[in-house]
Design a protein around this motif. Structure first.
Motif, PDB file in Angstrom:
ATOM      1  N   ASP A  98      -2.343 -52.757 -17.994  1.00 10.33           N
ATOM      2  CA  ASP A  98      -2.927 -53.794 -18.848  1.00 10.33           C
ATOM      3  C   ASP A  98      -3.120 -55.086 -18.055  1.00 10.33           C
ATOM      4  O   ASP A  98      -3.994 -55.895 -18.364  1.00 10.33           O
ATOM      5  N   VAL A  99      -2.269 -55.293 -17.081  1.00 10.50           N
ATOM      6  CA  VAL A  99      -2.351 -56.512 -16.271  1.00 10.50           C
ATOM      7  C   VAL A  99      -3.201 -56.272 -15.031  1.00 10.50           C
ATOM      8  O   VAL A  99      -4.059 -57.070 -14.670  1.00 10.50           O
ATOM      9  N   ARG A 100      -2.951 -55.138 -14.391  1.00 11.22           N
ATOM     10  CA  ARG A 100      -3.643 -54.872 -13.131  1.00 11.22           C
ATOM     11  C   ARG A 100      -3.867 -53.380 -12.976  1.00 11.22           C
ATOM     12  O   ARG A 100      -2.928 -52.592 -13.038  1.00 11.22           O
ATOM     13  N   LYS A 101      -5.123 -53.010 -12.772  1.00  5.68           N
ATOM     14  CA  LYS A 101      -5.428 -51.613 -12.504  1.00  5.68           C
ATOM     15  C   LYS A 101      -6.250 -51.604 -11.235  1.00  5.68           C
ATOM     16  O   LYS A 101      -7.393 -52.061 -11.226  1.00  5.68           O
ATOM     17  N   GLY A 102      -5.640 -51.149 -10.159  1.00  4.62           N
ATOM     18  CA  GLY A 102      -6.356 -51.167  -8.889  1.00  4.62           C
ATOM     19  C   GLY A 102      -5.575 -50.439  -7.823  1.00  4.62           C
ATOM     20  O   GLY A 102      -4.453 -50.002  -8.041  1.00  4.62           O
ATOM     21  N   LEU A 103      -6.211 -50.307  -6.666  1.00  7.32           N
ATOM     22  CA  LEU A 103      -5.601 -49.600  -5.543  1.00  7.32           C
ATOM     23  C   LEU A 103      -5.618 -50.544  -4.357  1.00  7.32           C
ATOM     24  O   LEU A 103      -6.400 -51.496  -4.319  1.00  7.32           O
ATOM     25  N   GLU A 104      -4.769 -50.255  -3.383  1.00  9.54           N
ATOM     26  CA  GLU A 104      -4.772 -51.149  -2.220  1.00  9.54           C
ATOM     27  C   GLU A 104      -4.284 -50.456  -0.962  1.00  9.54           C
ATOM     28  O   GLU A 104      -3.609 -49.428  -1.012  1.00  9.54           O
ATOM     29  N   ILE A 105      -4.638 -51.060   0.163  1.00 12.18           N
ATOM     30  CA  ILE A 105      -4.163 -50.606   1.468  1.00 12.18           C
ATOM     31  C   ILE A 105      -3.529 -51.819   2.144  1.00 12.18           C
ATOM     32  O   ILE A 105      -4.152 -52.881   2.234  1.00 12.18           O
ATOM     33  N   ARG A 106      -2.311 -51.653   2.584  1.00  6.87           N
ATOM     34  CA  ARG A 106      -1.587 -52.779   3.190  1.00  6.87           C
ATOM     35  C   ARG A 106      -2.038 -53.051   4.625  1.00  6.87           C
ATOM     36  O   ARG A 106      -2.551 -52.167   5.307  1.00  6.87           O
ATOM     37  N   ALA A 107      -1.777 -54.268   5.077  1.00  2.00           N
ATOM     38  CA  ALA A 107      -2.252 -54.706   6.391  1.00  2.00           C
ATOM     39  C   ALA A 107      -1.765 -53.812   7.529  1.00  2.00           C
ATOM     40  O   ALA A 107      -2.462 -53.635   8.522  1.00  2.00           O
ATOM     41  N   ALA A 108      -0.572 -53.229   7.382  1.00  2.23           N
ATOM     42  CA  ALA A 108      -0.034 -52.418   8.486  1.00  2.23           C
ATOM     43  C   ALA A 108      -0.942 -51.223   8.795  1.00  2.23           C
ATOM     44  O   ALA A 108      -0.937 -50.697   9.898  1.00  2.23           O
ATOM     45  N   GLN A 109      -1.740 -50.800   7.804  1.00  3.42           N
ATOM     46  CA  GLN A 109      -2.547 -49.600   7.994  1.00  3.42           C
ATOM     47  C   GLN A 109      -3.965 -49.894   8.483  1.00  3.42           C
ATOM     48  O   GLN A 109      -4.709 -48.979   8.802  1.00  3.42           O
ATOM     49  N   MET A 110      -4.319 -51.152   8.505  1.00  5.11           N
ATOM     50  CA  MET A 110      -5.676 -51.514   8.935  1.00  5.11           C
ATOM     51  C   MET A 110      -5.598 -52.722   9.860  1.00  5.11           C
ATOM     52  O   MET A 110      -4.674 -53.501   9.798  1.00  5.11           O
ATOM     53  N   HIS A 111      -6.593 -52.860  10.707  1.00  3.02           N
ATOM     54  CA  HIS A 111      -6.643 -54.072  11.530  1.00  3.02           C
ATOM     55  C   HIS A 111      -8.072 -54.373  11.948  1.00  3.02           C
ATOM     56  O   HIS A 111      -8.997 -53.628  11.632  1.00  3.02           O
ATOM     57  N   LEU A 147      -5.240 -67.664   9.593  1.00  3.55           N
ATOM     58  CA  LEU A 147      -5.645 -66.588   8.680  1.00  3.55           C
ATOM     59  C   LEU A 147      -4.886 -65.321   9.033  1.00  3.55           C
ATOM     60  O   LEU A 147      -4.915 -64.882  10.183  1.00  3.55           O
ATOM     61  N   VAL A 148      -4.227 -64.741   8.042  1.00  7.98           N
ATOM     62  CA  VAL A 148      -3.411 -63.552   8.265  1.00  7.98           C
ATOM     63  C   VAL A 148      -3.864 -62.468   7.289  1.00  7.98           C
ATOM     64  O   VAL A 148      -3.834 -62.672   6.069  1.00  7.98           O
ATOM     65  N   PHE A 149      -4.292 -61.330   7.843  1.00  9.14           N
ATOM     66  CA  PHE A 149      -4.746 -60.241   6.979  1.00  9.14           C
ATOM     67  C   PHE A 149      -3.576 -59.746   6.128  1.00  9.14           C
ATOM     68  O   PHE A 149      -2.478 -59.529   6.624  1.00  9.14           O
ATOM     69  N   TYR A 150      -3.824 -59.584   4.819  1.00 10.28           N
ATOM     70  CA  TYR A 150      -2.743 -59.174   3.915  1.00 10.28           C
ATOM     71  C   TYR A 150      -2.962 -57.756   3.371  1.00 10.28           C
ATOM     72  O   TYR A 150      -2.085 -56.921   3.400  1.00 10.28           O
ATOM     73  N   LYS A 151      -4.178 -57.487   2.861  1.00 10.50           N
ATOM     74  CA  LYS A 151      -4.423 -56.141   2.311  1.00 10.50           C
ATOM     75  C   LYS A 151      -5.903 -55.954   1.973  1.00 10.50           C
ATOM     76  O   LYS A 151      -6.671 -56.931   1.946  1.00 10.50           O
TER      77      LYS A 151
END
Ligand SMILES: O=C(O)CCC(=O)C(=O)O
Ligand SMILES: [Fe+2]
Length: 516
Positions: A98-111, A147-151
């Motif tokens: 109800d608050v948040r419906k989404g998917l994500e990839i954390r910074a450790a997996q992408m650069h 600037l620091v990549f987060y997700k």
């Protein structure tokens, strides 16, 4: 009158109406201050088109391969890595669609491959460097910007994130930068509008590969439900710190600049911002913010200066103790009390600051501009503190109702009551949302008990510096002192008192809404 309150010696005179200083005609000048404070507006969001972003590759860390670019993203390659997005509720991490419906990839997996050339003579590093430089000009004047990549966040049809403020990851973390990605082979997503609520109104944006959007961490924002397609965004944390502090996933860092280097024209726009950049600037400059009612209210540097001038004037008018001097300029022994007007002005900070981040280097927007100006003032001194205002309500005996003002300690309780009269400048349309409040005593049991609410905020304390204010004729209790100097004894006593308490202070805290 709501625009402006004075609290006087509250601890000792909780029920004494005599200590409430109501505004009458002679106080017009202070009322003006409140309206002038309201007019000080400053941008809290920035956005820019940047054609180079689309060709920036997205690298998958495990495979050391790219999954396309920002403008042409291989969503299938990303799907193997996504996890459902949680959010913070108080101290917990919660999944609630109800608050948040989404998917994500954390910074450790992408650069990002910072040396990759996006076009001749310019690299991914240059693209991020240009964004950091523009953020410095638009939101964080003269402050170092990292600037620091987060997700990466991914929303499909039905995905959304209701109004929240982003969690901050350190005292130096003060902004969020978003860049959208275009899903390969798909039509642009529908729905998924991005709304940022600033103290100047609500700002709508579209998050896509054509540019970037940035805002202060304490600006509430919402992702409206996506109705079709895949909506992706790269989220970067903006830290106000130099590259001497090492942080994983940093993509860019611009050093602090000398404030004087920033050259504003009459419109309040930074000239350098426009000259330095090839990008099409949608909104830059530190003083202007087009707001949602269509009006383009601008805060010119002169508005800020005239506000500070007015502050000084109010403090002078309120100067409480005067030391009459004789013709040789010697102070007369007896101090003559002419009024109980407050000698300290409290300006509530407009933004939220966490933990120990209530220091000038981390201030945002109008708070930063004001503190910079006040710190350079020859007339006043300024310090910042967490302030707690308590309201006690007693239904059984309304005469027991009272309010008090004090300094807050880390556990959000009153640390020290402020006994001196002070002036709190409130904006006429003052927004409670920026202040954390909690009812902390309920009516319980058989006995009537006081109900109490506390409001916590960060605030600037401003008082005149110790100095001879003027040489002029002044009436003191009917006596005319020719060639008398007025020497103002400042509210330095409040500052000293606060200095003892400083170690333990916690500034304006964040609320308990959903955060990420
Ligand atoms: O994807 C976006 O536009 C922003 C999402 C967001 O606000 C968040 O993940 O905190
Ligand atoms: Fe967010």
């Amino acid at each position: 009158m709501d625009a402006y309150f004075v609290y006087a010696d509250i601890a000792n005179h909780l029920r004494s109406a005599a200590y409430r200083w109501d505004i009458d005609e002679k106080d017009q000048v202070a009322t003006t201050l409140s309206f002038m404070f309201e007019k000080l507006q400053c941008r809290e969001t920035a956005a820019c088109l940047n054609g180079d972003l689309a060709s920036v590759p997205l690298m998958l860390t495990a495979e050391e391969t790219s999954c396309g670019t920002i403008g042409d993203t291989d969503v299938e390659a990303l799907r193997a890595l996504v996890a459902p997005s949680s959010f913070g509720r108080g101290e917990e991490t919660v999944y609630d669609e109800d608050v948040r419906k989404g998917l994500e990839i954390r910074a450790a997996q992408m650069h990002f491959d910072l040396d990759h050339a996006v076009k001749e003579g310019s690299t991914v590093r240059d693209v991020f460097q240009s964004i950091a430089a523009q953020l410095q000009l638009s939101l964080f004047p003269a402050q170092p910007v990292k600037l620091v990549f987060y997700k990466l966040a991914l929303y499909e049809a039905g995905g959304h994130f209701s109004a929240h403020r982003d969690s901050t990851h350190d005292d130096s973390h003060h902004g969020t930068l978003l860049i959208g990605c275009k899903a390969r082979g798909e039509d642009p997503y529908q729905g998924g509008d991005f709304l940022v609520t600033t103290s100047n109104g609500e700002m709508p944006f579209r998050i896509d590969e054509k540019g970037w959007v940035a805002f202060y961490t304490d600006c509430e924002h919402t992702v409206k439900p996506v109705t079709s397609g895949t909506r992706m965004s790269l989220q970067f944390d903006v830290y106000l710190e130099s590259d001497a502090v090492a942080r994983p996933h940093t993509v860019s860092c611009v050093p602090a600049r000398d404030v004087k280097e920033i050259d504003y024209d009459d419109e309040g726009e930074s000239k350098a911002a426009l000259e330095d950049s090839d990008d099409e600037v949608i909104s830059l400059g530190n003083f202007s913010e087009p707001i949602s009612d269509g009006a383009d209210r601008r805060v010119m540097p002169f508005l800020l200066r005239s506000f500070v001038d007015k502050l000084v004037e109010v403090l002078r008018v309120s100067a409480q103790f005067i030391i009459p001097r004789d013709d040789e300029g010697r102070a007369r022994k007896k101090r003559v009390r002419t009024s109980n007007h407050p000698q300290t002005i409290i300006l509530p900070l407009r933004h939220l600051y966490r933990g120990r981040a209530l220091v000038s280097q981390y201030l945002k927007g109008i708070d930063k501009l004001l503190v910079d100006m006040l710190e350079h003032s020859e007339d006043v001194s300024v310090s910042m503190h967490a302030v707690i205002r308590s309201k006690v309500r007693c239904d059984e005996d309304p005469a027991m109702n009272s309010e008090s003002l004090g300094l807050a300690s880390p556990d959000v309780t009153l640390y020290k009551t402020i006994k001196e009269p002070v002036t709190i400048v409130r904006r006429p349309t003052y927004d409670r949302k920026f202040i954390r409040s909690k009812p902390f005593i309920e009516h319980t049991g058989n006995e009537p008990q006081l109900g109490e609410t506390q409001y916590l905020m960060g605030a600037m304390f401003i008082s005149l510096k110790n100095r001879i204010v003027s040489t002029r004729t002044n009436a003191v209790e009917g006596e005319t002192l020719s060639t008398a100097s007025l020497e103002v004894e400042t509210a330095g006593h409040i500052k000293e008192k606060v200095a003892d308490a400083e170690e333990d202070l916690i500034p304006g805290e964040e609320g308990e809404d959903p955060k990420d």
